[in-house]
Design an enzyme around this catalytic site. Sequence first.
Site, PDB file in Angstrom:
ATOM      1  N   SER A 225      -3.649  39.947  19.316  1.00 29.74           N
ATOM      2  CA  SER A 225      -4.924  39.907  18.599  1.00 29.74           C
ATOM      3  C   SER A 225      -4.802  40.754  17.347  1.00 29.74           C
ATOM      4  CB  SER A 225      -6.049  40.450  19.485  1.00 29.74           C
ATOM      5  OG  SER A 225      -5.922  41.857  19.582  1.00 29.74           O
ATOM      6  N   LYS A 226      -5.878  40.808  16.625  1.00 27.78           N
ATOM      7  CA  LYS A 226      -5.950  41.516  15.356  1.00 27.78           C
ATOM      8  C   LYS A 226      -5.524  42.989  15.493  1.00 27.78           C
ATOM      9  CE  LYS A 226      -8.444  40.881  11.295  1.00 27.78           C
ATOM     10  NZ  LYS A 226      -7.368  40.451  10.505  1.00 27.78           N
TER      11      LYS A 226
END
Length: 441
Positions: A225-226
């Site tokens: 994820s980010k």
Amino acid sequence: MKVRFAPSPTGALHIGGARTALFNWLLARGAGGRFVLRIEDTDKERSTPENVEQILDALRWLELDWDEGPVFQSGSEARHREAVDSLLASGRAYRSRATAADVAAWKATHGDERGFRGEPEQDGAVRLRVPEDGDTTFEDLVVGEVRSPNRSMDDLVIARADGTPLYNLAVAVDDLDLEITDVIRGNDHLTNTAKQLLIIQALGATPPRYGHLPLLHGPDGKKLSKRHGAASVQELRDAGYLPGAVRNYLALLGWGAGDDETILSTEELVRRFDIGGVQRNPAQFDERKLRWLNGRYMRELSIAELTAALEAFYGRTALGPAVEISAEKLQTLADFWPLCGFIFDGPVDDPPARERWLGSDGLAALAAARDALAATEAFDVASIEAALTGVVERRGCKPRDVYQPLRVALAGRPVSPGIFETVAVLGRETTLARIDVALNL
Ligand code: GLU
């Protein structure tokens, strides 16, 4: 062989999607096959032209060219409806008004493990009739044999009551119509495959082969994820990575000998990539490794190539001399400006650096350096070096007691490319002018 990459244009192309595209592309190129780009744009709200453009833009940047398409799934709606009608006509599908609550009630009586079976009605959504017996099986190219007992699968909805065809139907029909031989996609689609196979069987067609790629995790073992840094292709581009290095690194995520530090040119990847070599376990995306690999790719470029890449990246010209003196220190294109921007924009403001290096000793050393640099005849690296080492010797100090004050005067901070080279690139006039400003602060 004919493969496809079938993104839903819901925003940026994420790293996992980029890897799926790359694996398909490598397979097609390696086998002399065809690579189709299909845009799954049936979600009309999210599938904006901007989102589609972002996907195309990311694929172009990665230099993954397609042979056919972009084919828009929304353009095949008539074909999808035709398939639904033919399934209704052959009795392989039926209309049903059963709601989610009806399905839940049915399961309450028949057990959770039992797939829902409805009764044909005059109208309502269209459900595929799933066989009672047997299994739906396939030999996944990555995962191996996958088996789903038909009894446990619900009669799945393939079109809404208003006739709108649904996702699995559209994918199954498109893969048939495009004559896709191998569907290579993320593991998150594994549960859709049995449904798509049932639809294809009911249509009396031969299914493609399927291969499901392992998920991507971050270095901490959690789903990518980010939080783990750059998450989309656009972010990788903005972070200054080279497309060749990104292709190399993405190829090693789930494929190869488990070694994610191998330099393999795209030609080699095309030659060596095989779907049988894809691992089943999740692969780890570690941006530090990509950074390292990118540094290796940067070092392979000539100064002219690197200059062109940096000029395109920053939209500037005349970066060549600064590139020449900094190339070895760069791991990404984005490392250049923090290191060399002062050459063009003047010194940065770094008060702690001034305090540390431009006290009375520092200023005295700087004044001596100024005199020596003003007096050299030539102003090339060798004469600059001779002038400045002379200052160090005469003052009987450490080199850094002269070079760091000089760096702070020229760059604003005590980090720069080699000091002699930096002075030479700035030229005598600019160098002396910046020293004068520092001396008068
Ligand atoms: N459109 C799907 C996605 O973006 C992929 C569908 C497929 O590859 O079958 O996740």
